[in-house]
Design a protein around this motif. Structure first.
Motif, PDB file in Angstrom:
ATOM      1  N   ASN A 132      47.113  14.945  23.447  1.00  0.00           N
ATOM      2  CA  ASN A 132      48.453  14.965  24.038  1.00  0.00           C
ATOM      3  C   ASN A 132      48.609  16.023  25.124  1.00  0.00           C
ATOM      4  OD1 ASN A 132      49.425  12.897  22.353  1.00  0.00           O
ATOM      5  ND2 ASN A 132      49.836  14.347  20.711  1.00  0.00           N
ATOM      6  N   ASP A 147      48.013  17.672  19.005  1.00  0.00           N
ATOM      7  CA  ASP A 147      46.811  16.851  19.138  1.00  0.00           C
ATOM      8  C   ASP A 147      46.262  17.090  20.527  1.00  0.00           C
ATOM      9  OD1 ASP A 147      44.935  14.734  19.521  1.00  0.00           O
ATOM     10  OD2 ASP A 147      45.917  13.608  17.924  1.00  0.00           O
ATOM     11  N   ALA A 201      49.952  14.478  28.379  1.00  0.00           N
ATOM     12  CA  ALA A 201      51.355  14.083  28.244  1.00  0.00           C
ATOM     13  C   ALA A 201      52.270  15.307  28.322  1.00  0.00           C
ATOM     14  CB  ALA A 201      51.570  13.342  26.928  1.00  0.00           C
ATOM     15  N   MET A 255      48.942  22.399  21.115  1.00  0.00           N
ATOM     16  CA  MET A 255      49.365  21.018  20.954  1.00  0.00           C
ATOM     17  C   MET A 255      49.156  20.532  19.517  1.00  0.00           C
ATOM     18  SD  MET A 255      50.345  20.182  24.047  1.00  0.00           S
ATOM     19  CE  MET A 255      51.014  21.862  24.026  1.00  0.00           C
ATOM     20  N   HIS A 302      55.159  17.477  21.473  1.00  0.00           N
ATOM     21  CA  HIS A 302      53.743  17.721  21.206  1.00  0.00           C
ATOM     22  C   HIS A 302      53.394  19.210  21.052  1.00  0.00           C
ATOM     23  CE1 HIS A 302      53.315  13.534  22.085  1.00  0.00           C
ATOM     24  NE2 HIS A 302      53.582  13.687  23.376  1.00  0.00           N
TER      25      HIS A 302
END
Length: 500
Positions: free
Chosen positions: A289, A286, A292, A284, A106
């Motif tokens: 994310n 996104d 995560a 990132m 990511h």
């Protein structure tokens, strides 16, 4: 005569009431479809913003834990002893640890920051009005001070002229990404410039010293022990106005900020800082994310998580999608309210119609017509109106949704801007990791220069039409079933004898 034909004849005989139903149903369908299209446009805009902006996660020193440890150490030490008093320790991040996080999932791109201050050697910095210090190649001839300007934390440091901002890639750094700084000539600093003595200087500093791309200049570390000659590869222009402290210290003047590879900044800071950075910022792919990435990063054993921490910053993403989410939420409420109100209004209208037609229903039931067919007749009548309304809504809801959506978004953007301005005026911004000239001081500039989404791309999709049609048919069915059931539960004789 079948109920389809009766429904058509009944509508022709009651044109005024049919037109009234058409107007009400069309307004309901337009508002419902507009609500769905605004929601769809908001979702797409939110997704696009999330993909474009991502979000950043910063690996930096956990200063809160450090402060707590210092207080605990102070409470356990002899307060009368000067040597026993705890001191705030500098904890740079190993580049190898920062690289471990950069290889995780990511991560779209990343940047490293290492900042310090330096003295100008053989050239003139942009002087601040209240700065009484003077540059010199010989540290003994410079003013000694314990104030700002010390790059390595020593108790006696010389006043500095320049802010040295070390980074991995200038194009993705907060200043340049936000538009606060813009390259005007030459090239940017990239990861390929690691270990190279290159620099980017502000155009006012370049003009004052008659510099151009390809020229070289020398800087001296604040303790006077290290000299570094830098080749100018790029000249940039900044719109940063600095802060009040910049009037008293030249190194805080935005025009005196020199961008170099982080390895060069480490050289100026001293050998203890080799292969380290003050902070690492990971962008990132996104913003969704971020969590995560943080969970995966915590599994990296090489990093001391008691000393360092991850700071998630999705300010840009939240700033852009905040107004969009508000508009989407409002449009969802509109759909609920309009659906309920539409069902009630049409139900009352159909109820009045059914009551006026009790004699007709009584006669039809008396000659053997089934109750189900009578209900079907009323449903066909309202369904014909609904189908015409669907067509009118499909043709006009795009314009209604575009106008309403953009108006609501403009109001939300204005509200968000006012709140952001109020928040900024409440207190001064911090210098952030890396000291003055560090990356965190540019976060406010980054959010300030990020263009808000000012317009929604409204498109009426087949999915929105189907949802609107489903709700419309549901409203038609409910508006017919309830009032018709109240009348048709009676037998024909009762209906006819009660007819006034």
């Amino acid at each position: 005569m079948n109920f389809f034909k009766r429904a058509w004849l009944s509508m022709k005989a009651r044109k005024g009431r049919s037109v009234l139903q058409l107007i009400i149903f069309t307004v309901v369908c337009v508002l419902i479809l507009s609500g769905f299209t605004i929601q769809s446009a908001a979702d797409k805009a939110s997704e696009l913003a999330r993909e474009q902006l991502g979000g950043t996660v910063t690996l930096t020193v956990d200063q809160e834990k450090q402060m707590a440890a210092m207080k605990e150490e102070a409470s356990n030490s002899d307060s009368s002893s000067t040597d026993s008093k705890p001191k705030f320790q500098s904890n740079p991040i190993d580049v190898s640890d920062a690289n471990d996080l950069a290889s995780l999932n990511h991560v779209k791109n990343y940047n490293y920051y290492s900042s310090t201050q330096a003295l100008a050697s053989g050239f003139d910095p942009i002087e601040s009005s209240g700065d009484t210090s003077s540059s010199s190649d010989d540290s003994s001839s410079s003013n000694q001070t314990g104030g700002p300007g010390g790059g390595n934390g020593g108790p006696q440091m010389v006043d500095a002229d320049l802010s040295i901002s070390g980074l991995l890639d200038s194009a993705t750094s907060t200043d340049f990404d936000a538009g606060t700084s813009k390259l005007t000539s030459g090239v940017a600093i990239t990861a390929n410039d690691k270990d190279k003595n290159v620099a980017m200087v502000e155009e006012n500093l370049a003009e004052q010293n008659d510099w151009k791309v390809g020229d070289s200049f020398t800087v001296t570390s604040s303790d006077g022990n290290t000299k570094v000659t830098l080749k100018i590869v790029g000249i940039y222009k900044t719109t940063d106005s600095g802060n009040d402290m910049a009037q008293n210290f030249s190194f805080l003047n935005p025009y005196n900020k020199v961008y170099v590879p982080y390895t060069v900044a480490n050289t100026i800071k001293g050998s203890d800082y080799k292969d380290t950075v003050d902070s690492a910022v990971y962008t990132m792919d996104d913003a969704a994310n971020i969590s995560a990435f943080e969970k995966e990063a915590k599994k990296v054993d090489g990093i001391d998580w008691d000393t360092f921490k991850l700071d998630a910053n999705d300010t840009l993403y939240q700033q852009m999608i905040g107004p969009i989410n508000s508009v989407a939420s409002f449009s969802k409420n509109v759909v609920y309210i309009v659906s309920i109100a539409g069902a009630l209004i049409l139900g009352l209208l159909v109820m009045m119609q059914v009551r006026d037609r009790k004699y007709e229903m009584g006669v039809l039931l008396a000659i053997g017509e089934k109750r189900g067919k009578l209900i079907a007749q009323f449903f066909v009548e309202i369904l014909i109106v609904a189908l015409i309304s669907f067509g009118l809504a499909a043709a006009s809801s795009h314009y209604v949704a575009q106008l309403a959506g953009n108006q609501l978004l403009a109001q939300q953007n204005s509200s968000t801007t006012s709140e952001s301005t109020t928040s900024e005026n409440r207190g001064p911004g911090g210098g952030g990791p890396g000291g003055p000239g560090g990356f965190a001081g540019s976060v406010s500039n980054l959010t300030k220069n990020t263009e808000q989404i000012k317009e929604l791309n409204i498109q009426v999709t087949l999915e929105d039409m189907l949802k609107m049609g489903g709700i419309g048919i549901g409203i038609a069915f409910i508006s017919v079933l309830l009032p018709a059931a109240l009348v048709l539960r009676m037998n024909p004789k009762t209906i006819l004898t009660k007819q006034e």
